[in-house]
Structure formats: C-alpha cells, structure tokens
Design a protein around this motif. Structure first.
Motif, PDB file in Angstrom:
ATOM      1  N   ILE A  77      -9.560   2.278  -3.790  1.00  0.00           N
ATOM      2  CA  ILE A  77      -9.232   0.896  -3.426  1.00  0.00           C
ATOM      3  C   ILE A  77      -7.713   0.776  -3.455  1.00  0.00           C
ATOM      4  N   VAL A  78      -7.140   0.522  -2.281  1.00  0.00           N
ATOM      5  CA  VAL A  78      -5.690   0.457  -2.133  1.00  0.00           C
ATOM      6  C   VAL A  78      -5.170  -0.851  -2.720  1.00  0.00           C
ATOM      7  N   LEU A  79      -4.079  -0.770  -3.463  1.00  0.00           N
ATOM      8  CA  LEU A  79      -3.419  -1.960  -4.006  1.00  0.00           C
ATOM      9  C   LEU A  79      -2.341  -2.384  -3.011  1.00  0.00           C
ATOM     10  N   GLU A  80      -2.632  -3.427  -2.244  1.00  0.00           N
ATOM     11  CA  GLU A  80      -1.719  -3.880  -1.195  1.00  0.00           C
ATOM     12  C   GLU A  80      -0.841  -5.022  -1.707  1.00  0.00           C
ATOM     13  N   ASN A  81       0.459  -4.865  -1.511  1.00  0.00           N
ATOM     14  CA  ASN A  81       1.369  -5.934  -1.895  1.00  0.00           C
ATOM     15  C   ASN A  81       1.080  -7.176  -1.058  1.00  0.00           C
ATOM     16  N   PRO A  82       0.930  -8.349  -1.688  1.00  0.00           N
ATOM     17  CA  PRO A  82       0.578  -9.549  -0.918  1.00  0.00           C
ATOM     18  C   PRO A  82       1.623  -9.977   0.097  1.00  0.00           C
ATOM     19  N   GLY A  83       2.844  -9.483  -0.033  1.00  0.00           N
ATOM     20  CA  GLY A  83       3.885  -9.833   0.937  1.00  0.00           C
ATOM     21  C   GLY A  83       3.875  -8.991   2.175  1.00  0.00           C
ATOM     22  N   ILE A  84       3.154  -7.848   2.147  1.00  0.00           N
ATOM     23  CA  ILE A  84       3.120  -6.943   3.308  1.00  0.00           C
ATOM     24  C   ILE A  84       1.697  -6.422   3.504  1.00  0.00           C
ATOM     25  N   ARG A  85       0.737  -7.337   3.520  1.00  0.00           N
ATOM     26  CA  ARG A  85      -0.663  -6.950   3.688  1.00  0.00           C
ATOM     27  C   ARG A  85      -0.878  -6.222   5.012  1.00  0.00           C
ATOM     28  N   GLY A  86      -1.884  -5.324   5.007  1.00  0.00           N
ATOM     29  CA  GLY A  86      -2.273  -4.648   6.230  1.00  0.00           C
ATOM     30  C   GLY A  86      -1.586  -3.334   6.498  1.00  0.00           C
ATOM     31  N   THR A  91       4.801  -1.129  -2.252  1.00  0.00           N
ATOM     32  CA  THR A  91       6.201  -1.460  -2.018  1.00  0.00           C
ATOM     33  C   THR A  91       6.550  -0.975  -0.622  1.00  0.00           C
ATOM     34  N   GLN A  92       7.792  -1.198  -0.196  1.00  0.00           N
ATOM     35  CA  GLN A  92       8.203  -0.747   1.134  1.00  0.00           C
ATOM     36  C   GLN A  92       8.189   0.773   1.245  1.00  0.00           C
ATOM     37  N   SER A  93       8.241   1.486   0.115  1.00  0.00           N
ATOM     38  CA  SER A  93       8.348   2.942   0.156  1.00  0.00           C
ATOM     39  C   SER A  93       7.180   3.672  -0.501  1.00  0.00           C
ATOM     40  N   LEU A  94       6.280   2.959  -1.179  1.00  0.00           N
ATOM     41  CA  LEU A  94       5.246   3.623  -1.968  1.00  0.00           C
ATOM     42  C   LEU A  94       3.858   3.054  -1.704  1.00  0.00           C
ATOM     43  N   TYR A  95       2.888   3.938  -1.830  1.00  0.00           N
ATOM     44  CA  TYR A  95       1.460   3.610  -1.757  1.00  0.00           C
ATOM     45  C   TYR A  95       0.883   3.714  -3.158  1.00  0.00           C
ATOM     46  N   ALA A  96      -0.087   2.855  -3.488  1.00  0.00           N
ATOM     47  CA  ALA A  96      -0.783   2.955  -4.764  1.00  0.00           C
ATOM     48  C   ALA A  96      -2.240   2.548  -4.574  1.00  0.00           C
ATOM     49  N   GLY A  97      -3.115   3.186  -5.322  1.00  0.00           N
ATOM     50  CA  GLY A  97      -4.532   2.848  -5.247  1.00  0.00           C
ATOM     51  C   GLY A  97      -5.251   3.332  -6.483  1.00  0.00           C
ATOM     52  N   LEU A  98      -6.438   2.791  -6.718  1.00  0.00           N
ATOM     53  CA  LEU A  98      -7.288   3.208  -7.827  1.00  0.00           C
ATOM     54  C   LEU A  98      -8.426   4.051  -7.275  1.00  0.00           C
ATOM     55  N   GLN A  99      -8.526   5.286  -7.743  1.00  0.00           N
ATOM     56  CA  GLN A  99      -9.521   6.232  -7.250  1.00  0.00           C
ATOM     57  C   GLN A  99     -10.634   6.421  -8.273  1.00  0.00           C
ATOM     58  N   LEU A 100     -11.879   6.432  -7.758  1.00  0.00           N
ATOM     59  CA  LEU A 100     -13.065   6.600  -8.592  1.00  0.00           C
ATOM     60  C   LEU A 100     -13.790   7.881  -8.228  1.00  0.00           C
ATOM     61  N   ILE A 101     -14.178   8.658  -9.243  1.00  0.00           N
ATOM     62  CA  ILE A 101     -15.046   9.800  -9.025  1.00  0.00           C
ATOM     63  C   ILE A 101     -16.164   9.743 -10.067  1.00  0.00           C
ATOM     64  N   TRP A 163      -8.466   6.868 -11.834  1.00  0.00           N
ATOM     65  CA  TRP A 163      -7.038   7.071 -12.032  1.00  0.00           C
ATOM     66  C   TRP A 163      -6.247   6.300 -10.979  1.00  0.00           C
ATOM     67  N   LEU A 164      -4.980   6.063 -11.312  1.00  0.00           N
ATOM     68  CA  LEU A 164      -4.039   5.409 -10.410  1.00  0.00           C
ATOM     69  C   LEU A 164      -3.358   6.476  -9.567  1.00  0.00           C
ATOM     70  N   ASP A 165      -3.471   6.347  -8.255  1.00  0.00           N
ATOM     71  CA  ASP A 165      -2.761   7.226  -7.326  1.00  0.00           C
ATOM     72  C   ASP A 165      -1.431   6.586  -6.935  1.00  0.00           C
ATOM     73  N   GLY A 166      -0.380   7.388  -6.888  1.00  0.00           N
ATOM     74  CA  GLY A 166       0.903   6.947  -6.347  1.00  0.00           C
ATOM     75  C   GLY A 166       1.400   7.988  -5.367  1.00  0.00           C
ATOM     76  N   LEU A 167       1.678   7.593  -4.131  1.00  0.00           N
ATOM     77  CA  LEU A 167       2.119   8.529  -3.098  1.00  0.00           C
ATOM     78  C   LEU A 167       3.331   7.978  -2.351  1.00  0.00           C
ATOM     79  N   ASP A 168       4.099   8.899  -1.762  1.00  0.00           N
ATOM     80  CA  ASP A 168       5.256   8.512  -0.952  1.00  0.00           C
ATOM     81  C   ASP A 168       4.911   8.453   0.535  1.00  0.00           C
ATOM     82  N   VAL A 169       3.667   8.089   0.849  1.00  0.00           N
ATOM     83  CA  VAL A 169       3.220   8.019   2.246  1.00  0.00           C
ATOM     84  C   VAL A 169       4.146   7.180   3.123  1.00  0.00           C
TER      85      VAL A 169
END
Length: 348
Positions: A77-86, A91-101, A163-169
């Motif tokens: 489940i991607v954590l989308e900043n409410p100021g830049i939805r979609g 943030t402008q430079s980073l992706y974050a999400g919560l991954q379940l296994i 876990w929390l994923d953080g990527l430089d996508v």
C-alpha cells in the motif's frame, strides 16, 4: 521598492500576440515564468502528513485476503503525499509504502534500477534475499537492497510480516533511467551463508555530527538490537542535542558514507519530556516511530505519533519533536543526493 509601470492596453495586446507565436513554436518567455522556476526559498507542493498504523494495518490485511504476493509481485500500500496525489510519491524525490507478506508466501525475485530500503514494522519469520544472500527480518531492522540487485522476500514463520519500503523511484524516473527485470524463478539460489554481511559489518552507525560522503553499499542488515545498544550508549555518555536528541546516521561500512548514493537513513532517541528546538532542512524526511509516543510539529501543524506510525516533513518547513515517553524515531531522506549536488542546507 520601485513599482513597475503598468503597460498600456496596446502593449498588453502586442505581448499576448507575441506569446501566442512563441507558443506555436514550443517556446515561452522566461520573464513570465521565472518567479515559479527560481523561487527565493523551497516551495514544495508536498504537505506534512501522517499515516497511523492502526488505521492502515486493517487495509493491509484486507489486501492480503484479496491478492497474493505472487500475483501482486509486491503487495504494497503506497503512502501518497496528499499534496501530490496520483504519482505514488511521499515526497518529490522518494517513494514509500507498507509491504505485507503472509506465512508461506514468496514475493518473486526481480531487480530494478531504483535503490530500496526496508524498515521492519511488525512480525517475525520473514527474510529478504539479495544477490544470493538471505537476511532474516526482525522488527526495527534496517535492510538494504542496492540498485540492480536481484531480491525476493519470503515468510517462513506463522504470522504476517510488514515493513516500510523506501525507494528513490522518483529520482530514477526524473532521469528517465528506469530499468527492471524479473529473475525468471520465484526465488534465487543462495550463494552465501545467511548473515555473512552482518558478521562482517556489525552495527554500522555513526553519531550524526560525523556525516560524510556516500558510496553504494554492499548487501547487509542493520539489526535493531545493536542499533538500540548504540543509542543507549550515546545517551549515557554524550550530550543530548537540543534539536535532534541523540541522533545517529546509518553508514556504509566500506566507505563511512551514506548506505545508498541517493538515500540517507537515521535513527534518534528522544528522552521522556524532550522538547526539541525547531530545525528546517532542504531534504524532505520520512519518519517512522519505533518506540514511545510524542508529537512532531511541522510547519505549524502538530502530529501525534506512536509506535509504527509514519509521517513526512516536506522541504524547508520547521520541524520540532516533543517526546511524551522515551522514544525512538527512524527516518530517511534524499540528503546524500542533495549533498552530492551541493544543494543541501539546514538551519536551526
């Protein structure tokens, strides 16, 4: 300050016609857009925001019932900043999400140009395998997946692991340099003894004041048990900073620099009753509360947090922390990339 003279109606019409001709040739007048291009200070579209784990977790578990890890490739489940939805960015430079296994699942092996970090939120029994080396995951552990390394995840335990994923996508996509490739099999064969990297490199933290340059990191895990011991030692033997409390930087053991060229990661301890002075920096920062409870004020907005909550502080907004109990915060940002480009600033 001298006021600008208002152009006449004839001049306005002439300019409008001129701009129309420019537009037809895919050009535009700089003087009409300069104030938005070259701002006096950072003017991020991102907003301060918080994701309380108790509200997101049920959605993760629902996702677990609706789609398998293999079907989704990565059930996140991607954590989308409410100021830049979609745009799937926190943030402008980073992706974050919560991954379940879930128990018995394997998230298939693949690789991509983006670098990734994993910060374990909940559960025991899972692993991540990177280029032939498997690392067990425990709550609070910080695990790296360097750029273009094959990686898969599995859960051999009896409980869900998150876990929390953080990527430089977003950085990779800014340069139009994204590549991705499936491994071809669900799991990659192991070529190294599990935990080799951990045995070689230990805790791999430095006090935050000893920041240095950054190179890509080898595969390894920073176990929370050792991280917590390091924080406790510093808290007992050193001063508590009036802004950050006791803060440490995760480092690349081979270079002493940041663990990834684009993403820096930090951990800080805030003693009970701590009320930090405000600080602002150009790197937007993603925080995850590990222990304790408190409040963080970002640009005048206050956010109450507890264990496993995730919140984000956009660029150049004043940030201050207050701890109700002894607390630990994990955080990551694009500071290494900004420093490499000579852009990073911080002011108290």
């Amino acid at each position: 300050m001298q006021s600008r003279e208002e152009p006449t109606h004839e001049v306005k019409e002439a300019r409008r016609a001129f701009y129309t001709r420019l537009d037809a040739r895919n050009t535009t007048p700089l003087w009409e857009v300069m104030s938005g291009l070259v701002t006096r200070e950072p003017a991020s579209k991102c907003l301060p925001a918080i994701w309380h784990y108790e509200t997101v977790r049920p959605l993760l578990m629902e996702a677990g019932a609706l789609i398998t890890a293999k079907e989704a490739e990565r059930r996140v489940i991607v954590l989308e900043n409410p100021g830049i939805r979609g745009v799937s960015q926190i943030t402008q430079s980073l992706y974050a999400g919560l991954q379940l296994i879930l128990p018995g699942e394997v998230a298939p092996s693949h690789r991509h140009a983006a670098s990734a970090l994993r910060f374990v939120i909940e559960g025991e029994g899972a692993y991540t395998a990177v280029d032939g080396e498997r690392t067990r995951m425990h709550p609070g552990d910080f695990i790296l997946t360097p750029s273009w390394t094959f990686h898969d995840h599995g859960n051999e335990g009896s409980e869900p692991v998150v876990w929390l994923d953080g990527l430089d996508v977003p950085i990779v996509n800014l340069f139009d340099s994204s590549f991705a490739e499936p491994y071809g099999e669900e799991s990659q064969p192991l070529s190294r003894q599990e935990g080799d990297a951990l045995a070689r490199f230990g805790a791999n933290l430095l006090p935050v004041e000893y920041r240095s340059g950054s190179l890509s990191a080898p595969t390894f895990c920073y176990p929370y048990e050792r991280t917590r011991e390091a924080l406790a030692w510093l808290a007992a033997h050193g001063p508590v900073d009036d802004v950050h409390g006791v803060k440490m930087q995760y480092v690349n053991p081979a270079s002493g620099g940041y663990p990834m060229p684009t993403i820096g990661a930090f951990v800080q301890w805030l003693p009970k009753g701590f009320t930090g002075a405000p600080v602002r920096a150009t790197d937007s920062t993603v925080f995850c509360a590990v222990e304790g409870r408190g409040t963080t004020t970002i640009g005048g907005q206050s956010f109450d947090w507890g264990p496993r909550d995730v919140f984000v502080a956009p660029s150049w907004l004043p940030v201050s922390h207050r701890a109700e109990t002894d607390s630990v915060l994990f955080s990551f940002s694009d500071r290494p990339a900004q420093k490499a480009l000579g852009l990073w600033r911080e002011t108290r």
